[in-house]
Scaffold this motif. Sequence first.
Motif, PDB file in Angstrom:
ATOM      1  N   ILE A  25       2.316  -0.669   1.556  1.00  0.00           N
ATOM      2  CA  ILE A  25       1.083   0.088   1.293  1.00  0.00           C
ATOM      3  C   ILE A  25       1.287   0.945   0.034  1.00  0.00           C
ATOM      4  CG2 ILE A  25       1.666   1.966   2.930  1.00  0.00           C
ATOM      5  CD1 ILE A  25      -1.899   0.728   2.660  1.00  0.00           C
ATOM      6  N   PRO A  26       0.654   0.563  -1.066  1.00  0.00           N
ATOM      7  CA  PRO A  26       0.876   1.267  -2.341  1.00  0.00           C
ATOM      8  C   PRO A  26       0.370   2.717  -2.323  1.00  0.00           C
ATOM      9  CG  PRO A  26      -0.261  -0.837  -2.680  1.00  0.00           C
ATOM     10  CD  PRO A  26      -0.263  -0.571  -1.215  1.00  0.00           C
ATOM     11  N   ALA A  27       0.948   3.514  -3.207  1.00  0.00           N
ATOM     12  CA  ALA A  27       0.679   4.953  -3.237  1.00  0.00           C
ATOM     13  C   ALA A  27      -0.809   5.281  -3.319  1.00  0.00           C
ATOM     14  CB  ALA A  27       1.413   5.582  -4.420  1.00  0.00           C
ATOM     15  N   GLU A  28      -1.543   4.461  -4.049  1.00  0.00           N
ATOM     16  CA  GLU A  28      -2.964   4.720  -4.226  1.00  0.00           C
ATOM     17  C   GLU A  28      -3.657   4.888  -2.875  1.00  0.00           C
ATOM     18  OE1 GLU A  28      -4.024   5.360  -7.194  1.00  0.00           O
ATOM     19  OE2 GLU A  28      -6.038   5.741  -6.413  1.00  0.00           O
ATOM     20  N   TRP A  29      -3.149   4.191  -1.845  1.00  0.00           N
ATOM     21  CA  TRP A  29      -3.753   4.245  -0.523  1.00  0.00           C
ATOM     22  C   TRP A  29      -3.369   5.488   0.268  1.00  0.00           C
ATOM     23  CZ3 TRP A  29      -7.286   1.132   1.929  1.00  0.00           C
ATOM     24  CH2 TRP A  29      -7.719   0.033   1.167  1.00  0.00           C
ATOM     25  N   LEU A  30      -2.390   6.224  -0.232  1.00  0.00           N
ATOM     26  CA  LEU A  30      -1.877   7.351   0.560  1.00  0.00           C
ATOM     27  C   LEU A  30      -2.720   8.600   0.418  1.00  0.00           C
ATOM     28  CD1 LEU A  30       1.963   7.083  -0.043  1.00  0.00           C
ATOM     29  CD2 LEU A  30       0.472   5.729   1.402  1.00  0.00           C
ATOM     30  N   LYS A  31      -3.793   8.500  -0.328  1.00  0.00           N
ATOM     31  CA  LYS A  31      -4.618   9.690  -0.524  1.00  0.00           C
ATOM     32  C   LYS A  31      -5.515   9.963   0.667  1.00  0.00           C
ATOM     33  CE  LYS A  31      -4.500   9.210  -5.493  1.00  0.00           C
ATOM     34  NZ  LYS A  31      -5.224   8.908  -6.716  1.00  0.00           N
ATOM     35  N   ARG A  32      -5.602   8.983   1.559  1.00  0.00           N
ATOM     36  CA  ARG A  32      -6.454   9.164   2.728  1.00  0.00           C
ATOM     37  C   ARG A  32      -5.838  10.199   3.661  1.00  0.00           C
ATOM     38  NH1 ARG A  32      -9.701   4.830   3.959  1.00  0.00           N
ATOM     39  NH2 ARG A  32      -9.487   5.418   6.138  1.00  0.00           N
ATOM     40  N   VAL A  33      -6.681  10.966   4.321  1.00  0.00           N
ATOM     41  CA  VAL A  33      -6.163  11.973   5.241  1.00  0.00           C
ATOM     42  C   VAL A  33      -6.312  11.534   6.697  1.00  0.00           C
ATOM     43  CG1 VAL A  33      -6.477  13.889   3.632  1.00  0.00           C
ATOM     44  CG2 VAL A  33      -8.350  13.249   5.152  1.00  0.00           C
ATOM     45  N   GLU A  34      -6.744  10.275   6.898  1.00  0.00           N
ATOM     46  CA  GLU A  34      -6.897   9.748   8.259  1.00  0.00           C
ATOM     47  C   GLU A  34      -5.706   8.853   8.592  1.00  0.00           C
ATOM     48  OE1 GLU A  34      -9.151   8.850   5.799  1.00  0.00           O
ATOM     49  OE2 GLU A  34     -10.563  10.501   6.097  1.00  0.00           O
ATOM     50  N   ARG A  35      -5.653   8.437   9.857  1.00  0.00           N
ATOM     51  CA  ARG A  35      -4.591   7.553  10.293  1.00  0.00           C
ATOM     52  C   ARG A  35      -5.040   6.091  10.322  1.00  0.00           C
ATOM     53  NH1 ARG A  35       0.220   8.703  13.797  1.00  0.00           N
ATOM     54  NH2 ARG A  35       0.280  10.956  13.773  1.00  0.00           N
TER      55      ARG A  35
ATOM     56  N   ALA B  75      -9.515  15.055 -11.646  1.00  0.00           N
ATOM     57  CA  ALA B  75     -10.421  13.940 -11.918  1.00  0.00           C
ATOM     58  C   ALA B  75     -10.709  13.112 -10.666  1.00  0.00           C
ATOM     59  CB  ALA B  75      -9.823  13.063 -13.011  1.00  0.00           C
ATOM     60  N   ASP B  76      -9.705  12.975  -9.811  1.00  0.00           N
ATOM     61  CA  ASP B  76      -9.863  12.096  -8.661  1.00  0.00           C
ATOM     62  C   ASP B  76     -10.260  12.926  -7.431  1.00  0.00           C
ATOM     63  OD1 ASP B  76      -9.597  10.533  -6.452  1.00  0.00           O
ATOM     64  OD2 ASP B  76      -7.711   9.615  -7.081  1.00  0.00           O
ATOM     65  N   PRO B  77     -11.500  12.744  -6.939  1.00  0.00           N
ATOM     66  CA  PRO B  77     -11.954  13.567  -5.808  1.00  0.00           C
ATOM     67  C   PRO B  77     -11.121  13.344  -4.545  1.00  0.00           C
ATOM     68  CG  PRO B  77     -13.542  11.807  -6.312  1.00  0.00           C
ATOM     69  CD  PRO B  77     -12.519  11.801  -7.402  1.00  0.00           C
ATOM     70  N   ILE B  78     -10.551  12.156  -4.389  1.00  0.00           N
ATOM     71  CA  ILE B  78      -9.760  11.914  -3.169  1.00  0.00           C
ATOM     72  C   ILE B  78      -8.444  12.687  -3.242  1.00  0.00           C
ATOM     73  CG2 ILE B  78      -9.053  10.142  -1.527  1.00  0.00           C
ATOM     74  CD1 ILE B  78     -10.555   8.107  -3.103  1.00  0.00           C
ATOM     75  N   GLN B  80      -8.103  15.482  -4.903  1.00  0.00           N
ATOM     76  CA  GLN B  80      -8.520  16.868  -4.712  1.00  0.00           C
ATOM     77  C   GLN B  80      -8.696  17.158  -3.225  1.00  0.00           C
ATOM     78  OE1 GLN B  80      -9.050  19.496  -7.137  1.00  0.00           O
ATOM     79  NE2 GLN B  80      -8.879  20.515  -5.146  1.00  0.00           N
ATOM     80  N   LYS B  81      -9.300  16.208  -2.512  1.00  0.00           N
ATOM     81  CA  LYS B  81      -9.551  16.428  -1.092  1.00  0.00           C
ATOM     82  C   LYS B  81      -8.232  16.575  -0.337  1.00  0.00           C
ATOM     83  CE  LYS B  81     -11.676  14.775   3.080  1.00  0.00           C
ATOM     84  NZ  LYS B  81     -11.984  13.570   3.838  1.00  0.00           N
ATOM     85  N   GLN B  82      -7.260  15.708  -0.692  1.00  0.00           N
ATOM     86  CA  GLN B  82      -5.983  15.783   0.013  1.00  0.00           C
ATOM     87  C   GLN B  82      -5.325  17.146  -0.201  1.00  0.00           C
ATOM     88  OE1 GLN B  82      -2.779  12.809  -0.854  1.00  0.00           O
ATOM     89  NE2 GLN B  82      -3.182  12.285   1.262  1.00  0.00           N
ATOM     90  N   MET B  83      -5.458  17.683  -1.407  1.00  0.00           N
ATOM     91  CA  MET B  83      -4.873  18.996  -1.679  1.00  0.00           C
ATOM     92  C   MET B  83      -5.654  20.099  -0.957  1.00  0.00           C
ATOM     93  SD  MET B  83      -3.411  18.683  -5.546  1.00  0.00           S
ATOM     94  CE  MET B  83      -4.756  17.948  -6.443  1.00  0.00           C
ATOM     95  N   ASP B  84      -6.983  19.955  -0.914  1.00  0.00           N
ATOM     96  CA  ASP B  84      -7.795  20.934  -0.189  1.00  0.00           C
ATOM     97  C   ASP B  84      -7.429  20.952   1.292  1.00  0.00           C
ATOM     98  OD1 ASP B  84      -9.081  21.497  -2.514  1.00  0.00           O
ATOM     99  OD2 ASP B  84     -10.887  20.327  -2.065  1.00  0.00           O
TER     100      ASP B  84
END
Lengths: 197, 466
Positions: A25-35, B75-78, B80-84
Amino acid sequence: MEAVRTITGTALPLRRSDVDTDQIIPAEWLKRVERTGFGEGLFDAWRKDPTFPLNGSTYRDASILVAGPNFGTGSSREHAVWALMDYGFRAVVSPRFGDIFRNNSTKAGLVPAQVDDDVVQRLWDAIEADPSIEVTVDVESGRVYCAAIDLDAPFPLDEHTRHRLLEGLDDIGLTLQHADAISAYEARRADWLPTTA
Amino acid sequence: MAQTLSQKVWDRHVVHAADDEPDVLFIDLHLVHEVTSPQAFDGLRLAKRGVRRPDLTLATMDHNVPTTDLTIPVADPISQKQMDVLAENCREFGIRLFPMGHRQQGIVHIIGPEQGLTQPGMTVVCGDSHTSTHGAFGALAFGIGTSEVEHVLATQTLPQRRPGTMAVTVEGELPPGVTAKDVILAIIGRIGTGGGVGNVIEYRGSAIRALSMEGRMTVCNMSIEGGAKAGMIAPDDTTFAYLEGREHAPKGKAWEHALDEWRSLGTDAGAAFDKEVELDAAAIEPHVSWGTNPAQVVPIGATVPSPDDFLEPSARDAAARALSYMGLTAGTAMRDIDVDTVFIGSCTNGRIEDLRAAAAVAEGRRVAGSVRALIVPGSMAVKAQAETEGLDRIFTAAGFEWREAGCSMCLAMNPDKLAPGERAASTSNRNFEGRQGPGGRTHLVSPAVAAATAVAGHFATPGDLD
Ligand code: SF4
């Protein structure tokens, strides 16, 4: 975590070694805050290749992934386990796992079955010859079976982890049974140890 | 019975032990960042649990932060959201946070040591595999997954199986120009990506003792690339000198108590390791990775290997795949490979000594016209220190970009990325496919080699520039 006893189903051959968690799972996908929802990103880069086994219908229903040595090395991201499970895998068979990945797997209910190299080779050959053959990963007995090729191989699983998987137990709840011991330990810690306050 | 360093630290943290159960270990310091924690905090809320020891927990933002102008919106809202979400979680659970822009913000593994929070004999965990960095102080430090992050938040403990012990001994003196990064790349080249699985590595020997704390952190940082659970180095006078006077280090009488305790941690004479590896320091050269896992390395004077050089079928396949991904031909001299980008930073090599080493090479020289070169300090404190020393001016005069602190191009979660097919010399720790951006090609090197490569436009050592 849901209890897991036996996983029986078709399997997907991943003829690669050193499959690190950045590939899973590449880093770009890790921005999600869900499971949830990580299945879509599973092996994101490799799926761009139409011949990659996850593409096409051959292995669509596979619940067992059979991979080369050093599966799940690299980053500690549990998202790798979530992605595999979200996609539909319940067990991974490999000759060697990254330590953190293996740990993460058993916390989430994905069974890491470590077997000898030649077991993986035999499974790869068999599955590629006939993608519909059934493979079983059995938590209770700690064995991988494939009747079609007369395969019956053990994989290591300590009693505690086996029990947790079979019962679907929450680790935190188990530890909190020792709350008194934690408090006692805290009381005897050196007072010069740092705090972040 | 004679014990190793890791066994001693382990034993001193056992809260509960029973047959057929993992030991329950107390955790002295829990570091938290924005990527691997949101689901853990959610878990706490779902189970109506709190954070047991916010005073032993510290959070920072590092993976997502942009490293350009911090005054403009992310720039990236996602991202930003993770940091928020991290900021909200820290507020809700009373955890100290160094947010983006804070003077103590930085990569999680840089700020712990720099603030004196990482001390010998401690247990340190973080939802990040490079937590092994903290082992440079003789702490038992390892990366954990998000379920375990939740576990530590709730209980300040972790159930763990006792790992094996492995000694990696490097004796002798390193040749001039050979750095800690080259030592760890050589070690991983030798033991392979699975060489340390199940073990805590203790780095020993005169070449390790001779390293500064920063060099030791570089070595321990990449223990995970060798598959190890953790890497450790016994604390000594170098360690104590680094710690003395830092914000969270013990003071006065407490310092004396601490020293007594720390001096007792080293591996006892006669203690046995499960596995031992030895390297000759004098034979180590500057290293460059050529493939897509960190064991695929060669000395810079060597050529790109051929898959046929590998006996094991899986290694041969891996080499063939790596060459094709990396766009390399077997037999090419490493020095003949041109790069597009140079990245100096990360938790492996983003500390002040690393920047000094790079600046020493950059001073009075120019980055090659075809190369984009980025310097990303590991923390805001490193950045401030470098600016006090004038390193930023050396870098910018030489044509390097001088950035804010963060993980940046180490994993390309922020806008710093390689384009597909672009080739980078990078001081980070992972050359995995796509690690620095989809299709990007990463070569791992030391800061000195990275800086020299930026100037030459192809892989080079500082000596090559004279
Ligand atoms: S610098 Fe790189 S390896 Fe280190 S914590 Fe950040 S992303 Fe991870």
